[in-house]
Design a protein around this motif. Structure first.
Motif, PDB file in Angstrom:
ATOM      1  N   GLU A  35       0.816  -1.212   0.000  1.00 47.92           N
ATOM      2  CA  GLU A  35       0.000   0.000   0.000  1.00 47.92           C
ATOM      3  C   GLU A  35       0.852   1.266   0.000  1.00 47.92           C
ATOM      4  OE1 GLU A  35      -3.775   1.427   2.648  1.00 47.92           O
ATOM      5  OE2 GLU A  35      -1.995   0.764   3.746  1.00 47.92           O
ATOM      6  N   ALA A  36       0.372   2.262  -0.747  1.00 46.79           N
ATOM      7  CA  ALA A  36       0.935   3.604  -0.707  1.00 46.79           C
ATOM      8  C   ALA A  36      -0.133   4.561  -0.210  1.00 46.79           C
ATOM      9  CB  ALA A  36       1.421   4.024  -2.091  1.00 46.79           C
ATOM     10  N   PHE A  37       0.287   5.747   0.232  1.00 46.98           N
ATOM     11  CA  PHE A  37      -0.631   6.708   0.835  1.00 46.98           C
ATOM     12  C   PHE A  37      -0.719   7.974   0.001  1.00 46.98           C
ATOM     13  CE2 PHE A  37       0.283   3.796   4.129  1.00 46.98           C
ATOM     14  CZ  PHE A  37      -0.812   3.813   4.982  1.00 46.98           C
ATOM     15  N   SER A  94       6.173  10.961   2.627  1.00 48.90           N
ATOM     16  CA  SER A  94       7.073   9.832   2.840  1.00 48.90           C
ATOM     17  C   SER A  94       8.487  10.322   3.146  1.00 48.90           C
ATOM     18  CB  SER A  94       7.119   8.934   1.600  1.00 48.90           C
ATOM     19  OG  SER A  94       5.853   8.390   1.320  1.00 48.90           O
ATOM     20  N   THR A  95       9.222   9.515   3.873  1.00 50.49           N
ATOM     21  CA  THR A  95      10.637   9.781   4.107  1.00 50.49           C
ATOM     22  C   THR A  95      11.435   9.223   2.924  1.00 50.49           C
ATOM     23  OG1 THR A  95      11.161   7.670   5.182  1.00 50.49           O
ATOM     24  CG2 THR A  95      10.222   9.419   6.574  1.00 50.49           C
ATOM     25  N   PRO A  96      12.705   9.597   2.798  1.00 50.13           N
ATOM     26  CA  PRO A  96      13.524   9.032   1.721  1.00 50.13           C
ATOM     27  C   PRO A  96      13.652   7.509   1.816  1.00 50.13           C
ATOM     28  CG  PRO A  96      14.555  10.993   2.612  1.00 50.13           C
ATOM     29  CD  PRO A  96      13.409  10.676   3.518  1.00 50.13           C
ATOM     30  N   GLY A  97      13.413   6.951   3.014  1.00 52.19           N
ATOM     31  CA  GLY A  97      13.486   5.513   3.200  1.00 52.19           C
ATOM     32  C   GLY A  97      12.186   4.792   2.926  1.00 52.19           C
ATOM     33  N   GLY A  98      11.154   5.552   2.525  1.00 48.09           N
ATOM     34  CA  GLY A  98       9.878   4.924   2.199  1.00 48.09           C
ATOM     35  C   GLY A  98       8.905   4.820   3.352  1.00 48.09           C
ATOM     36  N   GLU A  99       9.288   5.278   4.543  1.00 44.79           N
ATOM     37  CA  GLU A  99       8.384   5.262   5.683  1.00 44.79           C
ATOM     38  C   GLU A  99       7.479   6.490   5.641  1.00 44.79           C
ATOM     39  OE1 GLU A  99      10.665   4.972   9.275  1.00 44.79           O
ATOM     40  OE2 GLU A  99      12.083   3.565   8.402  1.00 44.79           O
ATOM     41  N   LEU A 100       6.394   6.446   6.431  1.00 46.66           N
ATOM     42  CA  LEU A 100       5.530   7.614   6.539  1.00 46.66           C
ATOM     43  C   LEU A 100       6.166   8.625   7.483  1.00 46.66           C
ATOM     44  CD1 LEU A 100       1.989   5.982   6.866  1.00 46.66           C
ATOM     45  CD2 LEU A 100       3.130   6.826   4.805  1.00 46.66           C
ATOM     46  N   VAL A 101       6.118   9.885   7.109  1.00 45.97           N
ATOM     47  CA  VAL A 101       6.611  10.941   7.995  1.00 45.97           C
ATOM     48  C   VAL A 101       5.693  11.000   9.211  1.00 45.97           C
ATOM     49  CG1 VAL A 101       7.008  13.428   8.226  1.00 45.97           C
ATOM     50  CG2 VAL A 101       7.569  12.255   6.074  1.00 45.97           C
ATOM     51  N   SER A 102       6.269  11.085  10.400  1.00 48.36           N
ATOM     52  CA  SER A 102       5.488  11.135  11.625  1.00 48.36           C
ATOM     53  C   SER A 102       4.489  12.278  11.602  1.00 48.36           C
ATOM     54  CB  SER A 102       6.408  11.304  12.845  1.00 48.36           C
ATOM     55  OG  SER A 102       5.665  11.587  14.014  1.00 48.36           O
ATOM     56  N   GLU A 123       4.852   5.554 -13.081  1.00 48.13           N
ATOM     57  CA  GLU A 123       6.305   5.479 -13.019  1.00 48.13           C
ATOM     58  C   GLU A 123       6.831   4.632 -11.859  1.00 48.13           C
ATOM     59  OE1 GLU A 123       8.174   9.341 -13.238  1.00 48.13           O
ATOM     60  OE2 GLU A 123       6.448  10.174 -14.323  1.00 48.13           O
ATOM     61  N   GLY A 124       5.957   4.313 -10.892  1.00 44.44           N
ATOM     62  CA  GLY A 124       6.395   3.512  -9.751  1.00 44.44           C
ATOM     63  C   GLY A 124       7.283   4.262  -8.790  1.00 44.44           C
ATOM     64  N   VAL A 125       7.051   5.581  -8.653  1.00 44.12           N
ATOM     65  CA  VAL A 125       7.860   6.388  -7.733  1.00 44.12           C
ATOM     66  C   VAL A 125       6.969   7.371  -6.978  1.00 44.12           C
ATOM     67  CG1 VAL A 125       9.936   6.226  -9.162  1.00 44.12           C
ATOM     68  CG2 VAL A 125       8.366   8.162  -9.462  1.00 44.12           C
ATOM     69  N   ILE A 126       7.485   7.811  -5.818  1.00 44.29           N
ATOM     70  CA  ILE A 126       6.865   8.880  -5.036  1.00 44.29           C
ATOM     71  C   ILE A 126       7.968   9.852  -4.628  1.00 44.29           C
ATOM     72  CG2 ILE A 126       5.898   9.432  -2.754  1.00 44.29           C
ATOM     73  CD1 ILE A 126       4.049   7.127  -2.985  1.00 44.29           C
ATOM     74  N   ILE A 183      13.398  11.080  -4.983  1.00 45.97           N
ATOM     75  CA  ILE A 183      12.477  10.232  -5.723  1.00 45.97           C
ATOM     76  C   ILE A 183      12.656   8.795  -5.239  1.00 45.97           C
ATOM     77  CG2 ILE A 183      11.726   9.439  -7.984  1.00 45.97           C
ATOM     78  CD1 ILE A 183      11.245  12.417  -7.368  1.00 45.97           C
ATOM     79  N   VAL A 184      11.601   8.238  -4.679  1.00 46.64           N
ATOM     80  CA  VAL A 184      11.674   6.921  -4.045  1.00 46.64           C
ATOM     81  C   VAL A 184      10.885   5.893  -4.857  1.00 46.64           C
ATOM     82  CG1 VAL A 184      11.213   5.620  -1.929  1.00 46.64           C
ATOM     83  CG2 VAL A 184      11.762   8.063  -1.799  1.00 46.64           C
ATOM     84  N   PRO A 185      11.514   4.784  -5.258  1.00 46.23           N
ATOM     85  CA  PRO A 185      10.777   3.720  -5.957  1.00 46.23           C
ATOM     86  C   PRO A 185       9.761   3.079  -5.003  1.00 46.23           C
ATOM     87  CG  PRO A 185      13.158   3.454  -6.197  1.00 46.23           C
ATOM     88  CD  PRO A 185      12.948   4.471  -5.121  1.00 46.23           C
TER      89      PRO A 185
END
Length: 244
Positions: free
Chosen positions: A155-157, A162-170, A194-197, A204-206
């Motif tokens: 899932e994506a939001f 998002s953080t550069p590591g793909g986690e959600l920003v607090s 494109e499969g990125v956020i 740019i995070v895949p």
């Protein structure tokens, strides 16, 4: 959805159910009461929206967004209890819960946690191993659930940074929740095509995602969800539930 409680109304479930293909329905531990949960399940069934269980830490006062140091045994029981409750309500109207998406702090914790993740996975598997399990795209939790033999969805939001590591920003950090409908819609079209956020720092995070989440309690949630849907459909994307 289904997060209203007594006289407290949260979110516009009726409007959202005209937009989404799947609905994460509260199970009572972070929000929702039996009457409201049942009403949401009934409305989802009438509109052909697939429903999933949205279990949480036992944190009604904190809306399930506070980390709780529950033992794995306690958490296993709590998740199992919530799954049983919502499945029973759904069964009473001839509906079926098709998937599980943990809520709030529980979702974020188990994404990378070694203590609570196995308890959640074990509870889901013990209750019904045919349930689809949803987790944060790219997180170890998804791989753990898959290794346990469960069907997983990444899932994506739409409305969270998002953080550069793909986690959600607090949520404690500025800019963690996105409100610009045009920007959100553009980000989600790019995700699909494109499969990125773009992370909060511009990186740019895949991201490999099967589903997009919009929080129904966010200001302007209905407008955000509608903008995302319209943009995706306009880009030629076919929308359907992953658990249909």
């Amino acid at each position: 959805m289904g997060e209203s409680f007594g006289r407290w109304t949260l979110g516009d479930d009726e409007a959202m159910l005209d937009i989404v293909t799947s609905a994460n329905v509260a199970c009572g531990f972070h929000a929702g009461d039996p009457e409201g949960i049942l009403a949401t399940l009934t409305a989802a069934q009438a509109k052909g929206v697939v429903v999933g269980a949205h279990p949480a830490y036992r944190d009604l006062a904190g809306f399930g967004r506070r980390n709780l140091d529950a033992s794995p045994k306690e958490l296993y029981g709590d998740v199992l209890y919530q799954l049983g409750a919502i499945a029973g309500l759904a069964r009473s109207i001839g509906a079926e819960v098709r998937y599980v998406k943990p809520h709030g702090a529980l979702y974020n914790t188990i994404a990378y946690d070694e203590k609570h993740a196995p308890a959640v996975i074990d509870a889901i598997g013990s209750f019904d191993e045919s349930l689809v399990v949803m987790g944060l795209a790219g997180s170890p939790f998804v791989e753990k659930a898959k290794a346990a033999g469960l069907t997983t969805v990444q899932e994506a939001f739409a409305d969270r940074a998002s953080t550069p590591g793909g986690e959600l920003v607090s949520r404690r950090e500025p800019g963690s929740v996105l409100h610009d409908t045009a920007l959100v819609a553009e980000r989600m079209v790019r995700l699909v095509q494109e499969g990125v956020i773009e992370a909060i720092d511009g990186t740019i995070v895949p991201v490999e995602a099967d589903s997009i989440c919009v929080h129904s309690d966010s200001p302007g949630a209905v407008e955000i969800a509608r903008a995302v849907r319209d943009a995706l459909v306009g880009a030629g994307v076919e929308l359907r539930s992953f658990a249909a």
